[in-house]
Design a protein around this motif. Sequence first.
Motif, mmCIF file in Angstrom:
data_model
loop_
_atom_site.group_PDB
_atom_site.id
_atom_site.type_symbol
_atom_site.label_atom_id
_atom_site.label_comp_id
_atom_site.label_asym_id
_atom_site.label_seq_id
_atom_site.Cartn_x
_atom_site.Cartn_y
_atom_site.Cartn_z
ATOM 1 N N ASN A 244 30.477 42.632 36.200
ATOM 2 C CA ASN A 244 29.364 41.520 35.425
ATOM 3 C C ASN A 244 30.862 40.105 35.846
ATOM 4 O O ASN A 244 29.894 39.582 35.365
ATOM 5 C CB ASN A 244 29.368 41.461 34.236
ATOM 6 C CG ASN A 244 28.162 43.004 34.575
ATOM 7 O OD1 ASN A 244 27.526 42.643 35.817
ATOM 8 N ND2 ASN A 244 27.377 43.328 33.421
ATOM 9 N N ASN A 245 31.836 40.790 35.330
ATOM 10 C CA ASN A 245 32.936 39.206 34.717
ATOM 11 C C ASN A 245 33.234 38.702 36.930
ATOM 12 O O ASN A 245 33.109 39.256 37.194
ATOM 13 C CB ASN A 245 34.344 39.709 34.521
ATOM 14 C CG ASN A 245 34.876 38.568 34.262
ATOM 15 O OD1 ASN A 245 34.843 37.647 34.050
ATOM 16 N ND2 ASN A 245 36.140 38.887 33.313
ATOM 17 N N PRO A 246 32.547 36.959 36.271
ATOM 18 C CA PRO A 246 33.386 36.976 37.634
ATOM 19 C C PRO A 246 34.725 36.891 38.358
ATOM 20 O O PRO A 246 35.073 36.035 39.387
ATOM 21 C CB PRO A 246 32.643 34.969 37.229
ATOM 22 C CG PRO A 246 32.739 35.162 36.015
ATOM 23 C CD PRO A 246 32.281 36.340 35.138
ATOM 24 N N LEU A 247 35.415 36.938 37.032
ATOM 25 C CA LEU A 247 37.007 37.208 37.948
ATOM 26 C C LEU A 247 37.340 38.186 38.142
ATOM 27 O O LEU A 247 38.427 38.284 38.856
ATOM 28 C CB LEU A 247 38.188 36.731 36.171
ATOM 29 C CG LEU A 247 38.056 35.499 34.912
ATOM 30 C CD1 LEU A 247 38.646 35.944 33.950
ATOM 31 C CD2 LEU A 247 38.575 34.944 36.142
ATOM 32 N N TRP A 248 36.275 38.607 38.839
ATOM 33 C CA TRP A 248 36.988 40.211 38.925
ATOM 34 C C TRP A 248 36.110 39.784 40.930
ATOM 35 O O TRP A 248 36.962 40.523 41.690
ATOM 36 C CB TRP A 248 35.719 41.534 39.456
ATOM 37 C CG TRP A 248 36.385 41.939 38.170
ATOM 38 C CD1 TRP A 248 35.527 42.148 37.082
ATOM 39 C CD2 TRP A 248 37.110 43.375 38.740
ATOM 40 N NE1 TRP A 248 35.948 42.764 36.008
ATOM 41 C CE2 TRP A 248 36.908 43.328 36.299
ATOM 42 C CE3 TRP A 248 37.875 44.055 39.759
ATOM 43 C CZ2 TRP A 248 37.673 44.659 36.811
ATOM 44 C CZ3 TRP A 248 38.852 44.517 38.722
ATOM 45 C CH2 TRP A 248 38.437 45.007 37.606
ATOM 46 N N MET A 249 35.761 38.882 40.944
ATOM 47 C CA MET A 249 35.964 38.157 42.808
ATOM 48 C C MET A 249 37.196 37.603 43.020
ATOM 49 O O MET A 249 37.327 36.943 44.617
ATOM 50 C CB MET A 249 34.298 37.413 42.798
ATOM 51 C CG MET A 249 33.929 37.589 42.589
ATOM 52 S SD MET A 249 32.482 36.863 42.705
ATOM 53 C CE MET A 249 32.016 36.323 44.465
ATOM 54 N N LEU A 250 38.129 37.180 42.001
ATOM 55 C CA LEU A 250 39.277 36.432 42.236
ATOM 56 C C LEU A 250 40.596 38.089 42.405
ATOM 57 O O LEU A 250 41.105 37.633 43.303
ATOM 58 C CB LEU A 250 39.743 36.374 41.356
ATOM 59 C CG LEU A 250 39.087 34.642 40.932
ATOM 60 C CD1 LEU A 250 39.853 34.112 39.742
ATOM 61 C CD2 LEU A 250 39.552 33.901 42.280
ATOM 62 N N LEU A 251 40.023 38.856 42.334
ATOM 63 C CA LEU A 251 41.084 40.405 42.927
ATOM 64 C C LEU A 251 40.910 39.994 44.095
ATOM 65 O O LEU A 251 42.219 40.484 44.828
ATOM 66 C CB LEU A 251 40.367 41.243 41.949
ATOM 67 C CG LEU A 251 41.473 42.515 42.394
ATOM 68 C CD1 LEU A 251 42.793 42.003 41.842
ATOM 69 C CD2 LEU A 251 40.588 44.266 41.962
#
Length: 58
Positions: free
Chosen positions: A2-9
């Motif tokens: 749910n955390n949008p920072l996972w899309m940066l990975l």
Amino acid sequence: MNNPLWMLLPWTIFAIAAGMKFWRLTALFRKHLGNATTGTDRFRQSLERIWQKDEQRA
């Protein structure tokens, strides 16, 4: 996830991989540029030898 920072990975992994690939591709150019001075010195010496031979013939 749910955390949008996972899309940066994935983008981070892609950027690191692209940087490593670029570094490997440019290694030959960097190695060649490091030897550029010795190549010009050898070329100069060969020209001087040719000129000396021409002067001896004349």
